[in-house]
Design a protein around this motif. Structure first.
Motif, PDB file in Angstrom:
ATOM      1  N   THR A  36      95.233 -20.244  54.328  1.00  0.00           N
ATOM      2  CA  THR A  36      94.046 -20.398  55.160  1.00  0.00           C
ATOM      3  C   THR A  36      92.809 -20.617  54.303  1.00  0.00           C
ATOM      4  OG1 THR A  36      92.859 -19.444  57.038  1.00  0.00           O
ATOM      5  CG2 THR A  36      93.485 -17.922  55.296  1.00  0.00           C
ATOM      6  N   SER A  37      91.796 -21.171  54.907  1.00  0.00           N
ATOM      7  CA  SER A  37      90.478 -21.298  54.287  1.00  0.00           C
ATOM      8  C   SER A  37      89.515 -20.479  55.125  1.00  0.00           C
ATOM      9  CB  SER A  37      90.032 -22.759  54.257  1.00  0.00           C
ATOM     10  OG  SER A  37      90.876 -23.498  53.407  1.00  0.00           O
ATOM     11  N   LEU A  38      88.561 -19.840  54.481  1.00  0.00           N
ATOM     12  CA  LEU A  38      87.620 -18.989  55.188  1.00  0.00           C
ATOM     13  C   LEU A  38      86.335 -18.874  54.403  1.00  0.00           C
ATOM     14  CD1 LEU A  38      87.760 -15.674  53.923  1.00  0.00           C
ATOM     15  CD2 LEU A  38      90.092 -16.391  54.347  1.00  0.00           C
ATOM     16  N   ALA A  39      85.332 -18.282  55.030  1.00  0.00           N
ATOM     17  CA  ALA A  39      84.046 -18.026  54.374  1.00  0.00           C
ATOM     18  C   ALA A  39      83.638 -16.605  54.714  1.00  0.00           C
ATOM     19  CB  ALA A  39      82.988 -19.021  54.843  1.00  0.00           C
ATOM     20  N   LEU A  40      83.298 -15.824  53.687  1.00  0.00           N
ATOM     21  CA  LEU A  40      82.914 -14.427  53.875  1.00  0.00           C
ATOM     22  C   LEU A  40      81.503 -14.186  53.355  1.00  0.00           C
ATOM     23  CD1 LEU A  40      86.067 -12.476  52.634  1.00  0.00           C
ATOM     24  CD2 LEU A  40      85.353 -12.845  54.984  1.00  0.00           C
ATOM     25  N   ARG A  41      80.759 -13.375  54.079  1.00  0.00           N
ATOM     26  CA  ARG A  41      79.461 -12.924  53.596  1.00  0.00           C
ATOM     27  C   ARG A  41      79.665 -11.842  52.551  1.00  0.00           C
ATOM     28  NH1 ARG A  41      77.568 -12.535  59.512  1.00  0.00           N
ATOM     29  NH2 ARG A  41      78.933 -10.761  59.309  1.00  0.00           N
ATOM     30  N   ARG A  42      78.618 -11.589  51.781  1.00  0.00           N
ATOM     31  CA  ARG A  42      78.655 -10.530  50.777  1.00  0.00           C
ATOM     32  C   ARG A  42      79.024  -9.208  51.449  1.00  0.00           C
ATOM     33  NH1 ARG A  42      73.679  -7.928  47.494  1.00  0.00           N
ATOM     34  NH2 ARG A  42      74.973  -6.860  45.985  1.00  0.00           N
ATOM     35  N   ASP A  43      79.849  -8.438  50.830  1.00  0.00           N
ATOM     36  CA  ASP A  43      80.322  -7.136  51.296  1.00  0.00           C
ATOM     37  C   ASP A  43      81.207  -7.201  52.529  1.00  0.00           C
ATOM     38  OD1 ASP A  43      79.049  -5.843  49.198  1.00  0.00           O
ATOM     39  OD2 ASP A  43      77.202  -5.588  50.338  1.00  0.00           O
ATOM     40  N   ALA A  44      81.552  -8.400  53.012  1.00  0.00           N
ATOM     41  CA  ALA A  44      82.491  -8.521  54.128  1.00  0.00           C
ATOM     42  C   ALA A  44      83.909  -8.523  53.563  1.00  0.00           C
ATOM     43  CB  ALA A  44      82.235  -9.800  54.910  1.00  0.00           C
ATOM     44  N   ARG A  45      84.844  -8.062  54.367  1.00  0.00           N
ATOM     45  CA  ARG A  45      86.244  -8.070  53.950  1.00  0.00           C
ATOM     46  C   ARG A  45      87.120  -8.630  55.051  1.00  0.00           C
ATOM     47  NH1 ARG A  45      87.434  -2.648  50.478  1.00  0.00           N
ATOM     48  NH2 ARG A  45      85.587  -2.811  49.194  1.00  0.00           N
ATOM     49  N   LEU A  46      88.046  -9.455  54.647  1.00  0.00           N
ATOM     50  CA  LEU A  46      89.066  -9.954  55.549  1.00  0.00           C
ATOM     51  C   LEU A  46      90.200  -8.939  55.526  1.00  0.00           C
ATOM     52  CD1 LEU A  46      90.330 -12.360  57.188  1.00  0.00           C
ATOM     53  CD2 LEU A  46      91.361 -13.041  55.020  1.00  0.00           C
ATOM     54  N   LEU A  47      90.682  -8.539  56.689  1.00  0.00           N
ATOM     55  CA  LEU A  47      91.818  -7.629  56.778  1.00  0.00           C
ATOM     56  C   LEU A  47      93.004  -8.421  57.294  1.00  0.00           C
ATOM     57  CD1 LEU A  47      90.075  -4.544  58.396  1.00  0.00           C
ATOM     58  CD2 LEU A  47      90.487  -4.987  55.976  1.00  0.00           C
ATOM     59  N   VAL A  48      94.102  -8.388  56.554  1.00  0.00           N
ATOM     60  CA  VAL A  48      95.308  -9.118  56.921  1.00  0.00           C
ATOM     61  C   VAL A  48      96.441  -8.102  57.041  1.00  0.00           C
ATOM     62  CG1 VAL A  48      96.921 -10.945  56.279  1.00  0.00           C
ATOM     63  CG2 VAL A  48      94.520 -11.135  55.614  1.00  0.00           C
ATOM     64  N   GLY A  49      97.013  -7.986  58.235  1.00  0.00           N
ATOM     65  CA  GLY A  49      98.123  -7.064  58.452  1.00  0.00           C
ATOM     66  C   GLY A  49      99.436  -7.791  58.351  1.00  0.00           C
ATOM     67  N   GLY A  50     100.367  -7.193  57.669  1.00  0.00           N
ATOM     68  CA  GLY A  50     101.626  -7.891  57.478  1.00  0.00           C
ATOM     69  C   GLY A  50     102.771  -6.982  57.165  1.00  0.00           C
ATOM     70  N   PRO A  51     103.744  -7.435  56.507  1.00  0.00           N
ATOM     71  CA  PRO A  51     105.102  -6.953  56.698  1.00  0.00           C
ATOM     72  C   PRO A  51     105.224  -5.428  56.675  1.00  0.00           C
ATOM     73  CG  PRO A  51     104.877  -7.817  54.495  1.00  0.00           C
ATOM     74  CD  PRO A  51     103.602  -8.116  55.231  1.00  0.00           C
ATOM     75  N   ARG A  52     106.215  -4.983  57.400  1.00  0.00           N
ATOM     76  CA  ARG A  52     106.501  -3.558  57.475  1.00  0.00           C
ATOM     77  C   ARG A  52     106.860  -3.023  56.096  1.00  0.00           C
ATOM     78  NH1 ARG A  52     105.759  -0.988  61.498  1.00  0.00           N
ATOM     79  NH2 ARG A  52     105.759  -1.823  63.583  1.00  0.00           N
ATOM     80  N   GLN A  53     106.410  -1.826  55.846  1.00  0.00           N
ATOM     81  CA  GLN A  53     106.798  -1.067  54.677  1.00  0.00           C
ATOM     82  C   GLN A  53     107.762   0.013  55.181  1.00  0.00           C
ATOM     83  OE1 GLN A  53     105.488  -3.377  52.544  1.00  0.00           O
ATOM     84  NE2 GLN A  53     105.212  -1.678  51.171  1.00  0.00           N
ATOM     85  N   ALA A  54     108.286   0.818  54.292  1.00  0.00           N
ATOM     86  CA  ALA A  54     109.261   1.842  54.667  1.00  0.00           C
ATOM     87  C   ALA A  54     108.771   2.708  55.823  1.00  0.00           C
ATOM     88  CB  ALA A  54     109.590   2.700  53.457  1.00  0.00           C
ATOM     89  N   ASN A  55     107.500   3.118  55.792  1.00  0.00           N
ATOM     90  CA  ASN A  55     107.010   4.024  56.838  1.00  0.00           C
ATOM     91  C   ASN A  55     105.728   3.514  57.500  1.00  0.00           C
ATOM     92  OD1 ASN A  55     105.365   4.349  54.641  1.00  0.00           O
ATOM     93  ND2 ASN A  55     105.193   6.548  54.810  1.00  0.00           N
ATOM     94  N   GLY A  56     105.535   2.209  57.511  1.00  0.00           N
ATOM     95  CA  GLY A  56     104.323   1.677  58.127  1.00  0.00           C
ATOM     96  C   GLY A  56     104.222   0.181  57.929  1.00  0.00           C
ATOM     97  N   VAL A  57     102.983  -0.274  57.728  1.00  0.00           N
ATOM     98  CA  VAL A  57     102.739  -1.698  57.544  1.00  0.00           C
ATOM     99  C   VAL A  57     101.760  -1.887  56.392  1.00  0.00           C
ATOM    100  CG1 VAL A  57     100.814  -1.840  59.183  1.00  0.00           C
ATOM    101  CG2 VAL A  57     102.216  -3.848  58.774  1.00  0.00           C
ATOM    102  N   LEU A  58     101.923  -2.978  55.648  1.00  0.00           N
ATOM    103  CA  LEU A  58     101.016  -3.309  54.563  1.00  0.00           C
ATOM    104  C   LEU A  58      99.813  -4.052  55.138  1.00  0.00           C
ATOM    105  CD1 LEU A  58     100.684  -3.354  51.426  1.00  0.00           C
ATOM    106  CD2 LEU A  58     101.643  -5.647  51.508  1.00  0.00           C
ATOM    107  N   ILE A  59      98.614  -3.639  54.747  1.00  0.00           N
ATOM    108  CA  ILE A  59      97.376  -4.289  55.178  1.00  0.00           C
ATOM    109  C   ILE A  59      96.631  -4.716  53.917  1.00  0.00           C
ATOM    110  CG2 ILE A  59      95.186  -4.005  56.394  1.00  0.00           C
ATOM    111  CD1 ILE A  59      96.596  -1.666  57.937  1.00  0.00           C
ATOM    112  N   LEU A  60      96.273  -5.991  53.834  1.00  0.00           N
ATOM    113  CA  LEU A  60      95.502  -6.494  52.700  1.00  0.00           C
ATOM    114  C   LEU A  60      94.027  -6.482  53.034  1.00  0.00           C
ATOM    115  CD1 LEU A  60      97.495  -9.664  51.624  1.00  0.00           C
ATOM    116  CD2 LEU A  60      97.651  -7.365  50.705  1.00  0.00           C
ATOM    117  N   THR A  61      93.203  -6.155  52.051  1.00  0.00           N
ATOM    118  CA  THR A  61      91.759  -6.319  52.173  1.00  0.00           C
ATOM    119  C   THR A  61      91.358  -7.346  51.137  1.00  0.00           C
ATOM    120  OG1 THR A  61      91.166  -4.586  50.580  1.00  0.00           O
ATOM    121  CG2 THR A  61      91.497  -3.903  52.865  1.00  0.00           C
ATOM    122  N   ILE A  62      90.607  -8.352  51.550  1.00  0.00           N
ATOM    123  CA  ILE A  62      90.193  -9.425  50.650  1.00  0.00           C
ATOM    124  C   ILE A  62      88.685  -9.594  50.769  1.00  0.00           C
ATOM    125  CG2 ILE A  62      90.422 -11.876  50.053  1.00  0.00           C
ATOM    126  CD1 ILE A  62      93.239 -11.726  51.391  1.00  0.00           C
ATOM    127  N   GLY A  63      87.989  -9.528  49.641  1.00  0.00           N
ATOM    128  CA  GLY A  63      86.544  -9.692  49.639  1.00  0.00           C
ATOM    129  C   GLY A  63      86.101 -10.433  48.388  1.00  0.00           C
TER     130      GLY A  63
END
Length: 164
Positions: free
Chosen positions: A130-157
């Protein structure tokens, strides 16, 4: 079980691996002298959201409200967070749990936002492109594959370092 990703706050555009890798390698015109100096600090974090207990990692307090409002879990633990300084058009790569990899390419700065290309790669296959544009101090949150006891969430800034 097949991995999945949910993109929050951006546009999901998945294509063929060949097209995605070719696009990732394409660079926008940048002054060669300025390209050598780091211009952007890219930050990527890995969070596990789960229903095991009730806990908010102290390092996630700034984004705790967003995590709770977007993802249906009671516990959020920061696994790791890394940052890299790169020039415009440069590549910042981050290893993720499960043999995945994030590639972030800052493209430019316009109207107070950093434009960037973000790819999540599993094996040799991009699973998010994907392509995106973020302001200063903003974070993109991406939720994805299941982990053993939950889900992995990425933070990108990202934050612009050079002053124009």
């Amino acid at each position: 079980m097949k991995a999945f990703w949910i993109l929050i706050g951006g546009v999901l555009a998945v294509g063929t691996a060949q097209r995605c890798v070719a696009q990732a390698g394409a660079r926008s015109p940048v002054d060669p002298v300025r390209q050598l100096a780091p211009a952007v600090e890219v930050r990527v974090g890995c969070v596990v959201g789960s229903n095991s207990g009730q806990y908010m990692d102290p390092q996630l307090q700034l984004i705790g409200h967003q995590l709770r409002s977007l993802f249906p879990y009671r516990s959020y633990r920061l696994l790791k967070e890394e940052s890299q300084q790169v020039p415009w058009g440069g590549r910042a790569g981050f290893d993720l749990p499960g043999g995945r990899y994030v590639l972030v390419i800052p493209r430019g700065f316009r109207e107070g936002r950093i434009a960037m290309k973000v790819m999540v790669i599993e094996g040799a296959r991009p699973i998010v492109d994907t392509s995106l544009a973020l302001r200063r101090d903003a974070r993109l949150l991406v939720g994805g594959p299941r982990q053993a006891n939950g889900v992995l969430i990425l933070t990108i800034g990202a934050e612009k370092l050079d002053q124009e």
